[in-house]
Design an enzyme around this catalytic site. Structure first.
Site, short mmCIF file in Angstrom:
data_model
loop_
_atom_site.label_atom_id
_atom_site.label_comp_id
_atom_site.label_asym_id
_atom_site.label_seq_id
_atom_site.Cartn_x
_atom_site.Cartn_y
_atom_site.Cartn_z
N LYS A 39 0.84 -1.20 0.00
CA LYS A 39 0.00 0.00 0.00
C LYS A 39 0.87 1.25 0.00
O LYS A 39 0.60 2.21 -0.71
CB LYS A 39 -0.91 0.02 1.23
CG LYS A 39 -2.00 -1.02 1.21
CD LYS A 39 -2.98 -0.85 2.36
CE LYS A 39 -2.42 -1.21 3.71
NZ LYS A 39 -2.13 -2.63 3.91
N CYS A 83 -11.91 1.57 16.81
CA CYS A 83 -10.75 0.70 16.60
C CYS A 83 -9.80 0.61 17.79
O CYS A 83 -9.07 -0.37 17.89
CB CYS A 83 -9.99 1.10 15.34
SG CYS A 83 -9.22 2.71 15.37
N MET A 84 -9.75 1.56 18.69
CA MET A 84 -8.75 1.43 19.74
C MET A 84 -9.16 2.01 21.08
O MET A 84 -8.31 2.16 21.96
CB MET A 84 -7.39 1.97 19.30
CG MET A 84 -7.40 3.31 18.60
SD MET A 84 -6.95 4.69 19.63
CE MET A 84 -8.48 5.34 20.16
N MET A 100 -7.07 -4.73 16.60
CA MET A 100 -8.53 -4.80 16.64
C MET A 100 -9.06 -6.06 17.33
O MET A 100 -10.15 -6.06 17.87
CB MET A 100 -9.11 -4.77 15.22
CG MET A 100 -8.62 -3.66 14.36
SD MET A 100 -9.02 -2.06 15.03
CE MET A 100 -8.09 -1.04 13.88
N GLY A 121 -4.72 1.13 13.91
CA GLY A 121 -4.96 0.93 12.48
C GLY A 121 -4.86 2.18 11.67
O GLY A 121 -4.73 2.13 10.44
N GLN A 122 -4.95 3.34 12.32
CA GLN A 122 -4.95 4.60 11.58
C GLN A 122 -3.67 5.38 11.86
O GLN A 122 -3.04 5.20 12.91
CB GLN A 122 -6.16 5.44 12.00
CG GLN A 122 -7.48 4.76 11.70
CD GLN A 122 -8.65 5.66 11.99
OE1 GLN A 122 -9.03 6.48 11.17
NE2 GLN A 122 -9.23 5.53 13.16
#
Lengths: 814, 104
Positions: free
Chosen positions: A90, A174-175, A349, A386-387
C-alpha cells in the site's frame, strides 16, 4: 544521462542501500550510509521531501517525489527508524490515492434530492446557520486520520467554542478499548514500549493480531531478524489462520471471546508454579477487581483474593472454554515464567473490537506485570493502531467525547480550568459532561427528535461511517429518512457516507496540505504540503476555522475568547492578525505550527511532552515524552516508566508508574472473569462471523480501491468459509451466498481455503468493499467502558443463492 | 513505464540461490545489482502498471529461491493516468436497502 537512465540509476541506488542495510542488519540510528533522494541535477525536476505514509499506524516515513505539481514517485525513507527505507504494497502506491478520477472538487448541497454544486461561501453559511440555530443539536464525527492540528482545531471549536462535547472520532471503533485498558492499568494512556522492543524480544505473542497483513513493514522487522539467524519465537493466538500464522512456530486457535480465559490461565500458572516475578509485583503493583456498581477504577483486592479468583482457570478448564490445548496454555505459562526471556505482546482490533475489550486489555497488561515482562527492552505489552494518527490526534489531542488535549478530561474541574486558561476562555465555558460516544451519537442522529434523537446536524470529517459503523441499518440509514436531520461530509471521494449526505465538502488530503501524525509508538511526525489539491478542494482544518469565523461574524459568543478575540486568531511575525479563515490567506502563515505550539502547552500535564514544531521538521518523528537537554537538543523516550530511559522516573525508583490510579506509583493487575459473548451462534444463526482488513486495502477502501494495482490485486470482498462447512452447505468456491444476521444480509462470493482459514463454524468477511457492506450484518454491542463495538463476533447463517458459479476473488492465491 | 527499485531476499541454500540468480538474469525487464549476503537489489522496468504489478507481486515470488520481495521505490512519473474509479462489481450487487434513500 537521459531521464530514464537516471531514474533507473536512482532506483538501483535505493535498492542497493536498502539491501545492504537489510543484509548487514544495521541497526536504526545509523543512517549515514543511506542517501536520501534530493533535488536532482541534470535538468531533472523531481523534488523530494519526507512524509509519513497515509495509511496505517505503523508510521512509515516515505520520500515523496513531485514533478510539475504532481506526485510522481514514492520511495521508502532510509532515514526513518520505523521502516528503514522499506514500504509495504500500500505504501509504495500511496501517491496514486490522490489521483482517482472522481476526486471531489466542489462543494455540493442536496437540492431536490440531487447533490448540486454550490460555492464555498454558501456551504460555510449553511453549516454556520444550522449550528447557530441549534448549537446543542450539532455533533462532529472525526477521525484518527485527522492530522494533529486538524483534530486540535476541531476539539477547540467544539469544546472551547460551542461548549459542546459531542465530538468523537472513528478511532472509538478501533482502539478505545486500548485506551481504557491503559488508563485503568497505569492511570495514563498509551504504550510504555515502542517498536524497538520488536528488535529485542525473544518471544513475540500476537493476540488476535495479523501484522503480516495489517502492519506488514513492522512485521518484516521481526521476520528479518529470523532471516539473519536470530532466534525469536513467534506465537499467533487467533481465531483464524492468517499470513501471520504462516511465520509462527505456534498457532493457538481459540473460540471467539475466550481470549480472557487464556490470559487467566497464564496468570493461574504463574502463581501456581510460583514463577511470577514476586519482587516486581511487590514493589510496583496493586490488585483490582470489578466493583459493584462497576466502575473503571474497580475495587481494591489483596493478592490472596486475586489468587483465589484465578483458581478455577486451570489449563484443563481453559482448554474447555477456549479450545486451546492445556499443553499450549502450559507452554505460555512456562514462557512467561522464564525469567531469562524477553516477551513482547502485540494486539490491535482483535482485542479492542470486543465487548470485553477493556477487560482483555487489562488482563494482557496483567500477565506482563505479574511475570515482570515489563520495563526492559524487548519486554512490553504493546497495542497497535490501524490509523496513522489514532494516537496523535485522538488519544493525545483528546478528541474523544470525554477528552481534552494532553490527557485531560472534561469531567475534571481542574482540567477544565487549565484548558480554559490556555485557550483564554471565560471560566466555565467548557461543559463538564462528556458528549455522546460514536454509537450513541449515530443512534441519536438516526432517531426522530420527538423520540429523543437530539442530534440534528452531524459533520463528518476524514472518515466513512456509512461503511464502517456497525449495524448500518440501525445506526446510519434511518437518519436519511428523518426530516430535520442534516448530514455534512468532508471527504476526498464520494464515499458510502458522502453519497448519502446533504452537504458534501471537497477536502485536501495527505501531501496536498501540511500535516502532523502520531503513530502507534508515540512518534509524532510532520510533513509539508507538496502539491495543490484539485479544483476547490480545501484543508479540513481550514473548513473548521472558516465555519468558526462565520459564527464569530454572526455574533456567536463562544467563538470569542475572554478578550473578545476570535478563538483561532493567528498572528504573523509582525503581530498582525492573518485572516486564515479566508482560503486565499490560509497558507500565508503555517497554521499547523501555530496550532501545534498552542497544543504543546497541554502536553506536559501527563508527561506526554512534545518538542517545538521545528524539531519535527528536522526529524523522522520523535517519540514522546520529548524533553530538552542541557545542550538544547531534544531527547525522545523509548520506554516509559523505566528509570533507564524515562526522564520522569525518579532516580533509584527502577520502575515508577507516575500516573498511578492508586497514587502510589504502582500499576494495577486486574482480575476479570471470562464470560460468553453477547451473541453466540445458535440453531437459527449457527456460524460465527468475524470481520477485518486485508493487506491490499486500507480500511473502507476509499483510497486503495482507486489504486489500480491494489484493486486488481484484491478486487472485491468475499466470505471465507471452512471447506467442511462449505461441503455440508453444498457450496463451491466462487459461488454466491447470502450472509444473514438478525440485523441484515448481503451477497458475497465464497472463498474456500483462501488467504485466511477460519475454523469450522466460523467465517470471515473483509470490510473494504463499499459495494458489499458487511456492516449491514454486524452487531453494535459495545464494551461498557470503552464504548467500542465488537466487529469480531456475531451470529450469522449463510445460504446459497445461485446455481451458476460466479467469481471468486482473483488474487495471487487463486 | 513504471520503474521499481526492489530488494529480493534469496534462499540461503547455495544451489537454490544460484538457480534464482540465473533465472532472474535472463529476464530482460530486470537489472540486477550486487548481491548483499542474500539480498539482491533489482530494478524492474515494465511497459505498463499492470505488468509491473504482475511482475512484482506474482512472478518474482514464484521463482524458486526467491523468498521475499520488498519494494523500496516506485517511479510512475511517465506513466499514463493511473486512476480508475470504483466500479460496480460484475457479478453481484448489494441487496436493496429500502430505508437508504437520499434525503430531500
Amino acid at each position: 544521462m537521459d531521464r530514464r537512465t537516471f531514474l533507473k540509476a536512482s532506483a538501483m541506488a535505493a535498492a542497493t542501500t536498502a539491501a545492504a542495510r537489510l543484509a548487514n542488519a544495521q541497526s536504526s540510528g545509523q543512517p549515514a550510509a543511506l542517501p536520501v533522494p534530493t533535488r536532482r541535477a541534470g535538468g531533472d525536476s523531481i523534488t523530494w521531501d519526507k512524509a509519513p505514509c497515509r495509511f496505517c499506524g505503523t508510521g512509515c516515513h516515505l520520500q515523496v517525489g513531485v514533478e510539475n505539481g504532481r506526485v510522481v514517485a514514492v520511495a521508502g525513507d532510509p532515514l526513518a527508524e520505523v521502516n528503514k527505507g522499506l514500504a509495504c504494497v500500500k505504501g509504495y502506491h500511496v501517491g496514486s490515492i490522490l489521483y482517482g478520477r472522481d476526486r471531489l472538487t466542489t462543494p455540493m448541497l442536496r437540492k431536490n434530492g440531487k447533490l448540486t454544486p454550490i460555492s464555498w461561501d454558501e456551504a460555510i453559511n449553511t453549516i454556520a446557520n444550522r449550528i447557530k440555530d441549534d448549537p446543542k443539536g450539532f455533533a462532529l464525527y472525526g477521525s484518527g486520520q485527522w492530522t494533529i492540528p486538524e483534530g486540535y482545531a476541531a476539539q477547540k471549536f467544539m469544546k472551547g467554542g460551542l461548549a459542546n462535547n459531542h465530538i468523537d472520532p472513528n478511532a472509538r471503533l478501533c482502539m478505545s478499548s486500548a485506551v481504557t485498558g491503559f488508563m485503568s492499568t497505569y492511570g495514563v494512556d498509551e504504550p510504555a514500549g515502542t517498536f524497538t522492543d520488536l528488535d529485542q524480544c525473544d518471544v513475540l505473542i500476537m493476540w488476535g493480531n495479523n501484522p503480516a497483513e495489517m502492519h506488514p513493514v513492522l512485521f518484516s522487522r521481526v521476520v528479518d531478524r529470523r532471516a539473519r539467524g536470530e532466534k525469536i519465537t513467534l506465537i499467533d493466538i487467533g481465531t483464524r489462520r492468517t499470513r501471520t500464522t504462516d511465520h509462527c512456530q505456534h498457532y493457538m486457535e481459540f473460540n471467539p471471546n475466550s481470549d480472557l480465559a487464556i490470559a487467566l490461565g497464564i496468570m493461574h500458572l504463574l502463581i501456581k508454579n510460583n514463577t511470577y516475578d514476586k519482587e516486581f509485583v511487590e514493589k510496583y503493583c496493586n490488585f483490582r477487581a470489578n466493583s459493584t456498581p462497576p466502575t473503571l477504577n474497580g475495587k481494591s483486592i489483596t493478592f490472596d483474593e486475586y489468587k483465589k479468583s484465578l483458581e478455577e482457570y486451570t489449563p484443563e478448564r481453559v482448554e474447555e472454554i477456549s479450545g486451546v490445548s492445556a499443553n499450549d496454555i502450559r507452554l505460555l505459562g512456562d514462557l512467561f515464567g522464564n525469567k531469562d526471556l524477553r516477551i513482547t505482546s502485540l494486539w490491535c482490533m482483535g482485542m479492542n473490537q470486543h465487548t470485553r475489550g477493556t477487560a482483555i486489555n487489562n488482563l494482557v497488561h496483567g500477565v506482563h506485570l505479574l511475570s515482570g515482562k515489563f520495563g526492559k527492552p524487548g519486554s512490553a505489552p504493546t497495542s497497535l493502531t490501524g490509523q496513522p494518527s489514532a494516537c496523535g490526534t485522538v488519544r493525545e489531542v483528546g478528541t474523544l467525547s470525554h477528552g481534552l488535549p494532553g490527557g485531560l478530561v472534561v469531567n475534571n474541574e481542574a482540567h477544565r480550568k487549565t484548558t480554559e486558561e490556555i485557550w483564554n476562555l471565560p471560566a466555565g465555558r467548557i461543559h463538564p459532561t462528556p458528549g455522546y460516544h460514536t454509537v450513541e451519537m449515530w443512534e441519536k442522529f438516526s432517531t426522530p427528535q420527538n423520540q429523543g434523537g437530539d442530534i440534528n446536524t452531524l459533520w463528518v470529517q476524514v472518515t466513512n461511517p456509512g461503511q464502517t459503523l456497525p449495524n448500518l441499518n440501525k445506526l446510519f440509514y434511518p437518519s436519511r429518512k428523518i426530516d430535520g436531520k442534516f448530514l455534512i461530509v468532508s471527504d476526498v471521494y464520494l464515499t458510502a457516507t458522502a453519497k448519502h449526505a446533504d452537504l458534501v465538502l471537497p477536502s485536501a488530503m495527505w501531501v496536498e496540505k501540511n500535516g502532523m501524525y502520531g503513530n502507534s509508538e508515540r512518534r509524532t511526525q510532520q510533513w509539508f504540503k507538496r502539491v495543490d489539491p484539485p479544483g476547490q478542494a480545501r484543508d479540513d482544518c481550514w473548513q473548521t476555522i472558516a465555519v468558526a469565523r462565520r459564527l464569530f461574524e454572526l455574533g456567536v459568543e463562544g467563538m470569542k475568547d475572554k478578550d473578545g478575540n476570535f478563538i483561532f486568531s493567528i498572528k504573523d511575525a509582525q503581530g498582525r492578525e492573518v485572516p486564515v479563515w479566508r482560503w486565499q490567506n490560509y497558507y500565508d502563515v503555517n497554521v499547523d505550527r501555530h496550532l501545534f505550539e498552542e497544543y504543546r502547552k497541554f502536553t506536559g500535564f501527563k508527561h506526554k511532552n512534545l518538542a517545538p514544531y521545528d524539531e519535527y521538521v528536522k526529524a523522522r518523528g520523535l517519540r514522546w515524552p520529548v524533553v530538552e537537554q542541557k545542550d538544547g537538543s531534544w531527547r525522545e523516550t523509548q520506554f516509559r516508566f523505566a528509570e533507564f530511559d524515562d526522564p520522569f522516573v525518579e532516580k533509584g525508583a527502577g520502575i515508577q508508574f507516575y500516573h498511578s490510579v492508586t497514587d502510589d506509583n504502582r500499576a494495577l493487575i486486574w482480575f476479570h472473569p471470562w464470560e460468553p459473548a453477547p451473541e453466540v451462534p445458535d440453531a437459527e444463526y449457527p456460524f460465527w462471523l468475524c470481520t477485518g482488513r486485508v493487506l491490499e486495502h486500507w480500511h473502507s477502501g476509499t483510497m486503495t480501491m482507486r489504486v489500480p494495482e491494489l484493486r486488481n490485486a484484491m478486487p472485491q470482498a468475499y466470505i471465507e468459509v471452512h471447506p467442511e462447512d462449505a461441503h455440508v452447505l453444498g457450496i463451491a468456491n466462487g459461488e454466491e451466498v447470502i450472509v444473514e444476521s438478525r440485523r441484515g444480509q448481503i451477497k458475497l462470493p465464497v472463498w474456500i481455503n483462501g488467504r485466511g482459514k477460519p475454523p469450522r463454524g466460523s467465517m470471515f468477511v473483509p470490510f473494504f468493499d463499499e459495494r458489499l457492506l458487511i456492516n449491514e450484518v454486524t452487531l453494535e454491542a459495545y464494551d461498557p467502558w470503552s464504548k467500542q463495538p465488537d466487529y469480531k463476533k456475531c451470529a450469522v447463517r449463510i445460504r446459497k443463492v445461485a446455481t451458476t458459479r460466479t467469481t471468486a476473488p482473483k488474487t495471487k492465491e487463486g | 513505464m513504471p520503474i521499481s527499485g526492489l530488494v529480493l531476499t534469496l534462499s540461503d541454500e547455495p544451489s537454490l540461490q544460484q538457480a534464482a540468480l540465473s533465472q532472474l538474469a535472463l529476464d530482460s525487464r530486470l537489472s540486477l545489482g550486487e548481491l548483499q549476503v542474500n539480498r539482491l537489489p533489482v530494478v524492474a522496468e515494465t511497459d505498463t502498471i499492470r505488468q509491473s504489478t504482475r511482475l512484482v507481486r506474482e512472478e518474482l515470488i514464484m521463482i524458486p529461491g526467491v523468498i521475499f520481495v520488498d519494494v523500496v521505490m516506485v517511479d510512475f512519473s511517465d506513466t499514463p493516468e493511473t486512476d480508475e474509479s470504483v466500479v460496480e462489481p460484475t457479478t453481484h450487487k448489494t441487496h436493496d436497502r429500502p430505508d437508504a434513500r437520499p434525503p430531500d
